[in-house]
Write a protein that holds these residues in place. Sequence first.
Motif, PDB file in Angstrom:
ATOM      1  N   LEU A  15      16.554   9.054   4.469  1.00 49.87           N
ATOM      2  CA  LEU A  15      15.343   8.256   4.670  1.00 49.87           C
ATOM      3  C   LEU A  15      14.097   8.977   4.175  1.00 49.87           C
ATOM      4  O   LEU A  15      13.230   8.365   3.547  1.00 49.87           O
ATOM      5  CB  LEU A  15      15.189   7.882   6.148  1.00 49.87           C
ATOM      6  CG  LEU A  15      16.221   6.904   6.696  1.00 49.87           C
ATOM      7  CD1 LEU A  15      16.055   6.753   8.203  1.00 49.87           C
ATOM      8  CD2 LEU A  15      16.142   5.564   5.985  1.00 49.87           C
ATOM      9  N   LEU A  16      14.016  10.270   4.431  1.00 51.81           N
ATOM     10  CA  LEU A  16      12.865  11.047   3.967  1.00 51.81           C
ATOM     11  C   LEU A  16      12.787  11.029   2.438  1.00 51.81           C
ATOM     12  O   LEU A  16      11.725  10.748   1.870  1.00 51.81           O
ATOM     13  CB  LEU A  16      12.944  12.480   4.487  1.00 51.81           C
ATOM     14  CG  LEU A  16      11.763  13.375   4.144  1.00 51.81           C
ATOM     15  CD1 LEU A  16      10.496  12.884   4.834  1.00 51.81           C
ATOM     16  CD2 LEU A  16      12.052  14.814   4.541  1.00 51.81           C
ATOM     17  N   ILE A  17      13.897  11.301   1.786  1.00 51.85           N
ATOM     18  CA  ILE A  17      13.920  11.276   0.320  1.00 51.85           C
ATOM     19  C   ILE A  17      13.595   9.870  -0.185  1.00 51.85           C
ATOM     20  O   ILE A  17      12.814   9.695  -1.118  1.00 51.85           O
ATOM     21  CB  ILE A  17      15.286  11.773  -0.206  1.00 51.85           C
ATOM     22  CG1 ILE A  17      15.437  13.266   0.078  1.00 51.85           C
ATOM     23  CG2 ILE A  17      15.428  11.484  -1.705  1.00 51.85           C
ATOM     24  CD1 ILE A  17      16.837  13.811  -0.149  1.00 51.85           C
ATOM     25  N   PHE A  18      14.174   8.862   0.434  1.00 52.05           N
ATOM     26  CA  PHE A  18      13.921   7.474   0.048  1.00 52.05           C
ATOM     27  C   PHE A  18      12.423   7.152   0.140  1.00 52.05           C
ATOM     28  O   PHE A  18      11.832   6.608  -0.792  1.00 52.05           O
ATOM     29  CB  PHE A  18      14.728   6.518   0.936  1.00 52.05           C
ATOM     30  CG  PHE A  18      14.428   5.081   0.693  1.00 52.05           C
ATOM     31  CD1 PHE A  18      15.043   4.404  -0.354  1.00 52.05           C
ATOM     32  CD2 PHE A  18      13.515   4.394   1.482  1.00 52.05           C
ATOM     33  CE1 PHE A  18      14.746   3.069  -0.593  1.00 52.05           C
ATOM     34  CE2 PHE A  18      13.209   3.065   1.253  1.00 52.05           C
ATOM     35  CZ  PHE A  18      13.839   2.398   0.211  1.00 52.05           C
ATOM     36  N   LEU A  19      11.811   7.494   1.272  1.00 55.78           N
ATOM     37  CA  LEU A  19      10.394   7.162   1.473  1.00 55.78           C
ATOM     38  C   LEU A  19       9.478   7.949   0.550  1.00 55.78           C
ATOM     39  O   LEU A  19       8.391   7.466   0.207  1.00 55.78           O
ATOM     40  CB  LEU A  19      10.003   7.386   2.941  1.00 55.78           C
ATOM     41  CG  LEU A  19      10.639   6.410   3.937  1.00 55.78           C
ATOM     42  CD1 LEU A  19      10.407   6.873   5.361  1.00 55.78           C
ATOM     43  CD2 LEU A  19      10.112   4.997   3.710  1.00 55.78           C
ATOM     44  N   ILE A  20       9.896   9.109   0.141  1.00 56.06           N
ATOM     45  CA  ILE A  20       9.090   9.902  -0.801  1.00 56.06           C
ATOM     46  C   ILE A  20       9.248   9.374  -2.232  1.00 56.06           C
ATOM     47  O   ILE A  20       8.272   9.241  -2.962  1.00 56.06           O
ATOM     48  CB  ILE A  20       9.468  11.394  -0.722  1.00 56.06           C
ATOM     49  CG1 ILE A  20       8.983  11.967   0.607  1.00 56.06           C
ATOM     50  CG2 ILE A  20       8.894  12.181  -1.889  1.00 56.06           C
ATOM     51  CD1 ILE A  20       9.532  13.330   0.926  1.00 56.06           C
ATOM     52  N   MET A  21      10.477   9.040  -2.599  1.00 59.30           N
ATOM     53  CA  MET A  21      10.761   8.608  -3.978  1.00 59.30           C
ATOM     54  C   MET A  21      10.338   7.157  -4.228  1.00 59.30           C
ATOM     55  O   MET A  21       9.900   6.832  -5.317  1.00 59.30           O
ATOM     56  CB  MET A  21      12.254   8.769  -4.282  1.00 59.30           C
ATOM     57  CG  MET A  21      12.768  10.181  -4.135  1.00 59.30           C
ATOM     58  SD  MET A  21      12.084  11.336  -5.315  1.00 59.30           S
ATOM     59  CE  MET A  21      12.975  10.878  -6.771  1.00 59.30           C
ATOM     60  N   ILE A  22      10.494   6.311  -3.246  1.00 60.28           N
ATOM     61  CA  ILE A  22      10.225   4.876  -3.422  1.00 60.28           C
ATOM     62  C   ILE A  22       8.946   4.539  -2.679  1.00 60.28           C
ATOM     63  O   ILE A  22       8.943   3.831  -1.693  1.00 60.28           O
ATOM     64  CB  ILE A  22      11.400   4.011  -2.884  1.00 60.28           C
ATOM     65  CG1 ILE A  22      12.759   4.511  -3.359  1.00 60.28           C
ATOM     66  CG2 ILE A  22      11.199   2.553  -3.200  1.00 60.28           C
ATOM     67  CD1 ILE A  22      13.001   4.302  -4.835  1.00 60.28           C
ATOM     68  N   LYS A  23       7.816   5.032  -3.112  1.00 59.63           N
ATOM     69  CA  LYS A  23       6.537   4.776  -2.435  1.00 59.63           C
ATOM     70  C   LYS A  23       6.095   3.374  -2.663  1.00 59.63           C
ATOM     71  O   LYS A  23       5.778   2.803  -3.526  1.00 59.63           O
ATOM     72  CB  LYS A  23       5.480   5.760  -2.902  1.00 59.63           C
ATOM     73  CG  LYS A  23       5.744   7.138  -2.400  1.00 59.63           C
ATOM     74  CD  LYS A  23       4.584   7.995  -2.782  1.00 59.63           C
ATOM     75  CE  LYS A  23       4.893   9.453  -2.638  1.00 59.63           C
ATOM     76  NZ  LYS A  23       3.809  10.288  -2.983  1.00 59.63           N
ATOM     77  N   THR A  76       0.847  -1.190   0.000  1.00 58.53           N
ATOM     78  CA  THR A  76       0.000   0.000   0.000  1.00 58.53           C
ATOM     79  C   THR A  76       0.881   1.239   0.000  1.00 58.53           C
ATOM     80  O   THR A  76       1.790   1.349   0.821  1.00 58.53           O
ATOM     81  CB  THR A  76      -0.904   0.022   1.252  1.00 58.53           C
ATOM     82  OG1 THR A  76      -1.690  -1.162   1.275  1.00 58.53           O
ATOM     83  CG2 THR A  76      -1.796   1.241   1.264  1.00 58.53           C
ATOM     84  N   THR A  77       0.623   2.142  -0.918  1.00 64.55           N
ATOM     85  CA  THR A  77       1.382   3.396  -0.928  1.00 64.55           C
ATOM     86  C   THR A  77       0.784   4.359   0.094  1.00 64.55           C
ATOM     87  O   THR A  77      -0.375   4.214   0.502  1.00 64.55           O
ATOM     88  CB  THR A  77       1.389   4.058  -2.324  1.00 64.55           C
ATOM     89  OG1 THR A  77       0.051   4.332  -2.692  1.00 64.55           O
ATOM     90  CG2 THR A  77       2.055   3.173  -3.348  1.00 64.55           C
ATOM     91  N   PHE A  78       1.564   5.310   0.503  1.00 62.42           N
ATOM     92  CA  PHE A  78       1.122   6.242   1.541  1.00 62.42           C
ATOM     93  C   PHE A  78       1.842   7.563   1.363  1.00 62.42           C
ATOM     94  O   PHE A  78       2.873   7.643   0.698  1.00 62.42           O
ATOM     95  CB  PHE A  78       1.403   5.675   2.932  1.00 62.42           C
ATOM     96  CG  PHE A  78       2.821   5.208   3.097  1.00 62.42           C
ATOM     97  CD1 PHE A  78       3.834   6.095   3.453  1.00 62.42           C
ATOM     98  CD2 PHE A  78       3.156   3.876   2.876  1.00 62.42           C
ATOM     99  CE1 PHE A  78       5.141   5.668   3.578  1.00 62.42           C
ATOM    100  CE2 PHE A  78       4.464   3.442   2.996  1.00 62.42           C
ATOM    101  CZ  PHE A  78       5.454   4.344   3.355  1.00 62.42           C
ATOM    102  N   GLU A  79       1.262   8.577   1.939  1.00 57.81           N
ATOM    103  CA  GLU A  79       1.877   9.907   1.970  1.00 57.81           C
ATOM    104  C   GLU A  79       2.371  10.161   3.392  1.00 57.81           C
ATOM    105  O   GLU A  79       1.662   9.865   4.357  1.00 57.81           O
ATOM    106  CB  GLU A  79       0.859  10.989   1.581  1.00 57.81           C
ATOM    107  CG  GLU A  79       0.386  10.903   0.149  1.00 57.81           C
ATOM    108  CD  GLU A  79       1.460  11.245  -0.864  1.00 57.81           C
ATOM    109  OE1 GLU A  79       2.281  12.142  -0.598  1.00 57.81           O
ATOM    110  OE2 GLU A  79       1.487  10.583  -1.924  1.00 57.81           O
TER     111      GLU A  79
END
Length: 183
Positions: free
Chosen positions: A175-183, A42-45
């Motif tokens: 981690l922030l960039i990773f979690l935003i880019m790799i949803k 599941t993708t998330f914001e």
Amino acid sequence: MEQRKKIHPHKFTMWVGIASIVMMFAGLTSAYIVKKSQANWTTFELPVIFWYSTAVIIASSVTLWMALKAFKLREMIKYRSLIVSTLVLGVLFILLQIIGFNQLWENGFTLTKNVSFSFLYVIIGLHGLHVVGGAIALLVLFLKAFSRKQRNYDSVPVEVMSTYWHFVDFLWIYLLIFLIMIK
């Protein structure tokens, strides 16, 4: 005969610790990428508050950099105020992260609902634990800075703390960039 410059044992230990933390997060983010390809992902914001916490941790790195500089120049009044500022910003970062987790939880992003949420909690939670450890070390520097007993101008503890704090700052940004880019 050329004399080799040796690294201080505390700095060496810190670098070994950082290397192990890097390997742990490399493994977690790699597993995240592999699991993401599964059908039930599941993708998330991420909550906006994580951006605010990012600004806070960057500010704390700046204040700690300035504190180290002040310590080396033996500007102790300035050093003390900057250590206090860094500690306050570090605690604020932790509080903002907790608020962000609460927002996720209130929006149904629970640990048992989906594996993607579990990964999110583990990755951000482990980073948070490392920041809490850094905040405890900052508290020790704070107590030493205001101690009347001890007047030690050895900069190694401040240098080690500074390096570690900048590392957890950089790790959060990654981690922030990773979690935003790799949803």
